[in-house]
Design an enzyme around this catalytic site. Structure first.
Site, short mmCIF file in Angstrom:
data_model
loop_
_atom_site.label_atom_id
_atom_site.label_comp_id
_atom_site.label_asym_id
_atom_site.label_seq_id
_atom_site.Cartn_x
_atom_site.Cartn_y
_atom_site.Cartn_z
N ARG A 117 0.20 -1.49 7.62
CA ARG A 117 0.76 -0.31 6.95
C ARG A 117 1.80 0.43 7.79
O ARG A 117 2.41 1.39 7.31
CB ARG A 117 -0.36 0.66 6.52
CG ARG A 117 -1.31 0.07 5.48
CD ARG A 117 -2.11 1.14 4.74
NE ARG A 117 -1.26 2.00 3.92
CZ ARG A 117 -1.72 3.02 3.20
NH1 ARG A 117 -3.00 3.31 3.21
NH2 ARG A 117 -0.90 3.76 2.47
N ALA B 285 -7.96 -2.24 -4.00
CA ALA B 285 -7.37 -2.03 -2.67
C ALA B 285 -8.03 -0.87 -1.96
O ALA B 285 -7.60 -0.48 -0.86
CB ALA B 285 -5.86 -1.78 -2.81
N ARG C 17 -9.76 5.60 10.34
CA ARG C 17 -8.30 5.57 10.22
C ARG C 17 -7.60 6.61 11.10
O ARG C 17 -6.51 6.37 11.58
CB ARG C 17 -7.89 5.76 8.77
CG ARG C 17 -8.38 4.66 7.86
CD ARG C 17 -7.91 3.29 8.35
NE ARG C 17 -8.24 2.24 7.43
CZ ARG C 17 -7.51 1.92 6.37
NH1 ARG C 17 -6.43 2.58 6.09
NH2 ARG C 17 -7.88 0.93 5.58
N HIS D 154 -11.77 6.98 4.31
CA HIS D 154 -10.88 8.15 4.34
C HIS D 154 -11.64 9.37 3.83
O HIS D 154 -12.48 9.25 2.92
CB HIS D 154 -9.65 7.95 3.43
CG HIS D 154 -8.52 7.20 4.04
ND1 HIS D 154 -7.80 6.24 3.34
CD2 HIS D 154 -7.94 7.26 5.27
CE1 HIS D 154 -6.84 5.76 4.11
NE2 HIS D 154 -6.90 6.35 5.28
N ASP E 216 0.81 -1.23 0.00
CA ASP E 216 0.00 0.00 0.00
C ASP E 216 0.84 1.27 0.00
O ASP E 216 0.29 2.38 0.06
CB ASP E 216 -0.95 0.02 1.21
CG ASP E 216 -2.23 -0.78 0.97
OD1 ASP E 216 -2.55 -1.05 -0.21
OD2 ASP E 216 -2.90 -1.14 1.95
N ASP F 168 -10.70 11.58 1.79
CA ASP F 168 -10.52 11.87 0.35
C ASP F 168 -11.40 11.01 -0.56
O ASP F 168 -11.35 11.15 -1.78
CB ASP F 168 -9.03 11.82 -0.05
CG ASP F 168 -8.41 10.44 0.07
OD1 ASP F 168 -9.12 9.47 0.41
OD2 ASP F 168 -7.19 10.33 -0.18
N CYS G 13 -5.74 9.01 -3.84
CA CYS G 13 -5.00 8.18 -2.87
C CYS G 13 -3.59 7.86 -3.37
O CYS G 13 -2.68 7.63 -2.58
CB CYS G 13 -5.71 6.86 -2.62
SG CYS G 13 -7.40 6.98 -2.12
N1 ARG Z 1 -5.42 -0.25 0.88
C1 ARG Z 1 -5.20 1.09 1.37
C2 ARG Z 1 -5.71 1.19 2.80
O1 ARG Z 1 -6.73 0.62 3.08
C3 ARG Z 1 -5.86 2.10 0.49
C4 ARG Z 1 -5.58 3.52 0.90
C5 ARG Z 1 -6.36 4.51 0.14
N2 ARG Z 1 -5.91 5.82 0.42
C6 ARG Z 1 -6.69 6.91 0.55
N3 ARG Z 1 -6.09 8.04 0.72
N4 ARG Z 1 -7.99 6.83 0.58
O2 ARG Z 1 -5.13 1.83 3.64
#
Ligand code: ARG
Length: 286
Positions: free
Chosen positions: A99, A265, A148, A177, A74, A179, A271
């Site tokens: 991550r 993903a 998150r 997220h 990622d 975004d 992202c």
């Molecule tokens: N697989 C990643 C996660 O779940 C994707 C991240 C997507 N990033 C974002 N800025 N929305 O963390």
């Protein structure tokens, strides 16, 4: 009465950090879009990523690349590396163990490129996933929390950078997220997905954005809010017809750059990029 001041293009969004997808894959499941049994076509992912970079450049953006790292699939989603404020960089604290190994590489890249690397102080279990959950609009930083990033991270961030932070609670795990729910377009406009926010968050954004482009749920699920704006150009992972008509009516040139392999993903064009030219708290200096 009409506002005598017309929309002003975003002063940021002209330079992006990206990370090639050499080690990308869906190797674990940390959001509702990720399913290990759905195969990623790595050749297609590679083509889509390179096409995206070409499209960003054609739209007037500069790009900087960081080295991909084996075992960190990622890392391609550079929006989550942290938050840029001029030459300051606040490195993320990832929610998921999968991550957490990225932060060291992100911090190293920024330090090597002349940034002062800052960390959110406070309890070590407070999470913050960078620009993925924090986007500037005017002088404010709109920030998402729950899935998150933690609410508490916002006040720490406001203190650390001396900037106004507006918090919005994210309520739908598919839009984990900020975004995926908000895309600043210019000084007055943004693409917004209120389905993903609690009632108070909707009020915050209503007050912040004079002319929102409000998405229907099915439009939001296309990831069209996860787009990158470079002046009057917008590079989008998908563009539902109604959204395209409104954007074009507002004078934007729409470029659709499919990133379907990365959507497996849970990420789109935004992202996959991190704006390197954000200067928080003073984006529309008066
Ligand atoms: N697989 C990643 C996660 O779940 C994707 C991240 C997507 N990033 C974002 N800025 N929305 O963390």
């Amino acid at each position: 009465m009409a506002d005598p001041v017309g929309p002003v293009p975003l002063p940021w969004g002209h330079e992006y950090l990206v990370c090639p997808p050499s080690h990308f894959g869906v190797l674990y499941e940390i959001n509702p879009w990720m399913h290990k049994e759905i195969r990623v076509d790595v050749d297609l992912a590679d083509r889509q990523w390179h096409d995206m970079v070409t499209n960003l450049k054609a739209a007037g953006a500069g790009t900087r690349e960081m080295e991909p790292v084996a075992g960190l699939p990622d890392l391609v989603f550079t929006a989550n590396a942290g938050l840029v404020d001029g030459r300051r960089f606040v490195v993320s604290r990832f929610r998921h163990q999968e991550r957490r190994g990225e932060a060291k590489h992100d911090a190293e890249w920024f330090a090597a490129n002349g940034s002062e690397v800052l960390e959110i102080r406070g309890e070590p279990d407070i999470c913050f996933e960078g620009a993925g959950d924090a986007l500037p609009f005017g002088r404010s930083l709109l920030s998402g929390y729950r899935f998150r990033s933690d609410f508490k991270a916002h006040s720490l961030l406001a203190e650390l950078l001396s900037i106004p932070v507006l918090s919005v609670e994210l309520v739908d795990a598919r839009f984990y997220h900020l975004d995926l729910t908000f895309c600043p377009l210019d000084s007055r406009r943004a693409i917004v997905n209120p389905h993903a926010w609690d009632r108070y968050g909707r009020t915050v954004v209503e007050r912040l954005v004079p002319e929102p482009l409000v998405l229907e749920l099915d439009e939001a699920l296309s990831f069209c809010a996860n787009s990158v704006v470079i002046g009057s150009n917008i590079v989008m992972p998908a563009c539902p017809p109604r959204v395209g008509r409104i954007l074009e009516g507002w004078g934007f040139d729409v470029c659709v750059s499919p990133v379907t392999e990365f959507m497996k993903a849970g990420g789109g064009v935004r992202c996959l990029t991190l704006a390197l030219d954000t200067r928080l708290g003073r984006n529309f200096a008066s």
